[in-house]
Design a protein around this motif. Structure first.
Motif, short mmCIF file in Angstrom:
data_model
loop_
_atom_site.label_atom_id
_atom_site.label_comp_id
_atom_site.label_asym_id
_atom_site.label_seq_id
_atom_site.Cartn_x
_atom_site.Cartn_y
_atom_site.Cartn_z
N LEU A 36 27.45 41.29 39.49
CA LEU A 36 28.90 41.43 39.35
C LEU A 36 29.33 40.67 38.10
N GLY A 37 30.40 41.14 37.48
CA GLY A 37 30.89 40.47 36.28
C GLY A 37 32.39 40.59 36.15
N ARG A 38 32.91 40.05 35.07
CA ARG A 38 34.35 40.09 34.81
C ARG A 38 34.57 40.33 33.32
N ILE A 39 35.71 40.94 33.00
CA ILE A 39 36.07 41.20 31.61
C ILE A 39 36.71 39.93 31.01
N GLU A 40 36.25 39.56 29.83
CA GLU A 40 36.83 38.41 29.13
C GLU A 40 36.87 38.69 27.63
N PRO A 41 37.79 38.06 26.91
CA PRO A 41 37.75 38.13 25.44
C PRO A 41 36.55 37.33 24.94
N MET A 42 35.97 37.75 23.83
CA MET A 42 34.85 37.01 23.27
C MET A 42 35.29 35.61 22.85
N SER A 43 36.56 35.46 22.48
CA SER A 43 37.08 34.15 22.09
C SER A 43 37.30 33.22 23.28
N ARG A 44 37.16 33.76 24.50
CA ARG A 44 37.54 33.10 25.75
C ARG A 44 39.08 33.03 25.82
N VAL A 45 39.59 32.82 27.01
CA VAL A 45 41.02 32.63 27.20
C VAL A 45 41.33 31.15 26.99
N ILE A 46 42.25 30.86 26.09
CA ILE A 46 42.59 29.48 25.75
C ILE A 46 43.86 29.09 26.49
N LEU A 183 48.90 35.95 26.32
CA LEU A 183 48.59 36.68 27.55
C LEU A 183 49.58 36.37 28.68
N LYS A 184 49.86 35.10 28.87
CA LYS A 184 50.76 34.70 29.97
C LYS A 184 51.41 33.37 29.64
N ILE A 185 52.70 33.26 29.95
CA ILE A 185 53.45 32.03 29.73
C ILE A 185 53.65 31.34 31.07
N HIS A 186 53.29 30.06 31.13
CA HIS A 186 53.35 29.31 32.40
C HIS A 186 54.54 28.38 32.51
N ALA A 187 55.20 28.05 31.40
CA ALA A 187 56.33 27.12 31.42
C ALA A 187 57.46 27.66 30.55
N ARG A 188 58.65 27.56 31.05
CA ARG A 188 59.83 28.05 30.32
C ARG A 188 60.73 26.89 29.91
N ALA A 189 61.76 27.21 29.15
CA ALA A 189 62.71 26.18 28.69
C ALA A 189 63.30 25.42 29.87
N GLY A 190 63.29 24.10 29.80
CA GLY A 190 63.83 23.26 30.86
C GLY A 190 62.79 22.84 31.88
N GLU A 208 34.21 41.24 26.08
CA GLU A 208 32.86 41.19 26.60
C GLU A 208 32.88 41.08 28.11
N VAL A 209 31.72 41.22 28.71
CA VAL A 209 31.57 41.09 30.15
C VAL A 209 30.77 39.82 30.43
N VAL A 210 31.24 39.04 31.39
CA VAL A 210 30.51 37.87 31.84
C VAL A 210 29.87 38.23 33.17
N ALA A 211 28.57 38.48 33.16
CA ALA A 211 27.84 38.86 34.36
C ALA A 211 27.27 37.62 35.04
N GLN A 285 43.13 44.40 31.19
CA GLN A 285 42.43 44.13 32.45
C GLN A 285 41.53 42.91 32.33
N ILE A 286 42.00 41.89 31.64
CA ILE A 286 41.23 40.67 31.51
C ILE A 286 40.98 40.08 32.89
N TYR A 287 39.74 39.66 33.13
CA TYR A 287 39.25 39.10 34.39
C TYR A 287 38.98 40.16 35.46
N ARG A 288 39.14 41.45 35.15
CA ARG A 288 38.85 42.47 36.16
C ARG A 288 37.37 42.43 36.52
N GLN A 289 37.09 42.63 37.82
CA GLN A 289 35.71 42.64 38.28
C GLN A 289 35.05 43.98 37.97
N VAL A 290 33.81 43.92 37.50
CA VAL A 290 33.03 45.12 37.17
C VAL A 290 31.62 44.96 37.74
N GLN A 291 30.93 46.09 37.77
CA GLN A 291 29.52 46.10 38.18
C GLN A 291 28.66 46.24 36.93
#
Length: 296
Positions: A36-46, A183-190, A208-211, A285-291
């Motif tokens: 089993l694996g997951r989809i990831e950017p080659m740069s990794r998610v920062i 990709l995603k914002i976790h904190a907003r103004a205030g 890339e895929v991380v198997a 589909q970053i982090y999606r599970q694949v076979q």
């Protein structure tokens, strides 16, 4: 109980099963490796976080939006102490200017006192100036020299303080560490920045895929091996190639829907490069599970 690795390989065997003709005397076929694996950017998610110490920071302004492309160095967030830090820079710059002016005055005073001392010293040798006048000139020259050294030290201190305030201003904002996409914002103004940081970003130009390959199978995996990647809910297949093997044995993160699968397996992460055609399909589909099936 059947081992989880064997179960997973049995489910993925149709991807690249090799069989011998009936009644053939050929040697036993070497099977590929299923994982089993997951989809990831080659740069990794920062996970971008501020340099604000353990107490965290309060967001004043988020200058990006999700999905926006940014360049390395672009300011993505500004914190509540930004204006105070700017004011401190103005104050430090003013102090530096005052120290500079005082140094110029001290240099002029020293040159004047030194000229007077040199003149009276030459006259003293000829006996045309009193010892008192010479001592007084010598004292003024010595004091002017001391004042000059003090002004030089004060200027260095002011300069260092100005550099410090500029660095603190940089800490009052956060810049993108790489060229990439928000990709995603976790904190907003205030809001105060939490454990997830301010936002996640990555360079999506290469995916890339991380198997997660079972530790017992990792000896059969080498860089450059061909592989096939499939989505559990689709018949589409994507070509991939083993790029690198991880160095540590860890607990698995991906879990199969099979109730008999091992939920606490020991695996080694294997990174596989995807073809360019797969990037469009997996971009959102970053982090999606694949076979994954790695060819023998």
């Amino acid at each position: 109980m059947i081992a989880a690795g064997a179960l997973l390989q049995a489910r993925l065997a149709p991807l690249a099963a090799e069989t011998s003709p009936p009644n053939s005397a050929a040697p036993q076929t070497v099977m590929g490796i299923g994982a089993l694996g997951r989809i990831e950017p080659m740069s990794r998610v920062i996970h971008v976080s501020p340099d604000q110490g353990a107490s965290g920071a309060v967001i004043s302004e988020i200058r990006v939006r999700e999905g926006q492309d940014v360049a390395k160095g672009d300011v993505v967030a500004v914190f509540s102490d930004y204006e105070r830090r700017r004011t401190e820079i103005d104050l430090a710059a003013a102090e530096f200017a005052v120290s500079t002016a005082r140094l110029v005055a001290a240099e002029a005073e020293f040159k004047k006192a030194q000229r007077d001392y040199d003149r009276k010293n030459s006259l003293r040798l000829s006996g045309t100036v009193s010892a008192f006048a010479f001592d007084e000139a010598e004292l003024r020259s010595s004091k002017a020299k001391t004042d000059l050294e003090a002004m030089r030290a004060s200027l260095k201190q002011s300069e260092a303080n100005l550099r410090l305030k500029k660095l603190q201003l940089l800490q009052a904002q956060t810049a993108a560490p790489i060229d990439g996409t928000i990709l995603k914002i976790h904190a907003r103004a205030g809001e105060r920045v939490g454990d997830k940081g301010i936002l996640d970003m990555a360079d999506l130009s290469s995916l890339e895929v991380v198997a997660e390959v079972y530790e017992a199978d990792i000896a059969r995996v080498k860089a450059g091996q061909a592989a096939v990647v499939r989505l559990p809910s689709s018949e589409a297949a994507y070509e991939a190639k083993v790029r690198m093997l991880g160095f540590t044995v860890e607990k698995n993160l991906m879990n199969s829907t099979d109730p008999l699968a091992d939920r606490d397996a020991r695996i080694v992460e294997v990174r596989l490069t995807l073809s360019d055609s797969a990037r469009k399909d997996f971009l959102h589909q970053i982090y999606r599970q694949v076979q994954v099936h790695i060819a023998p």
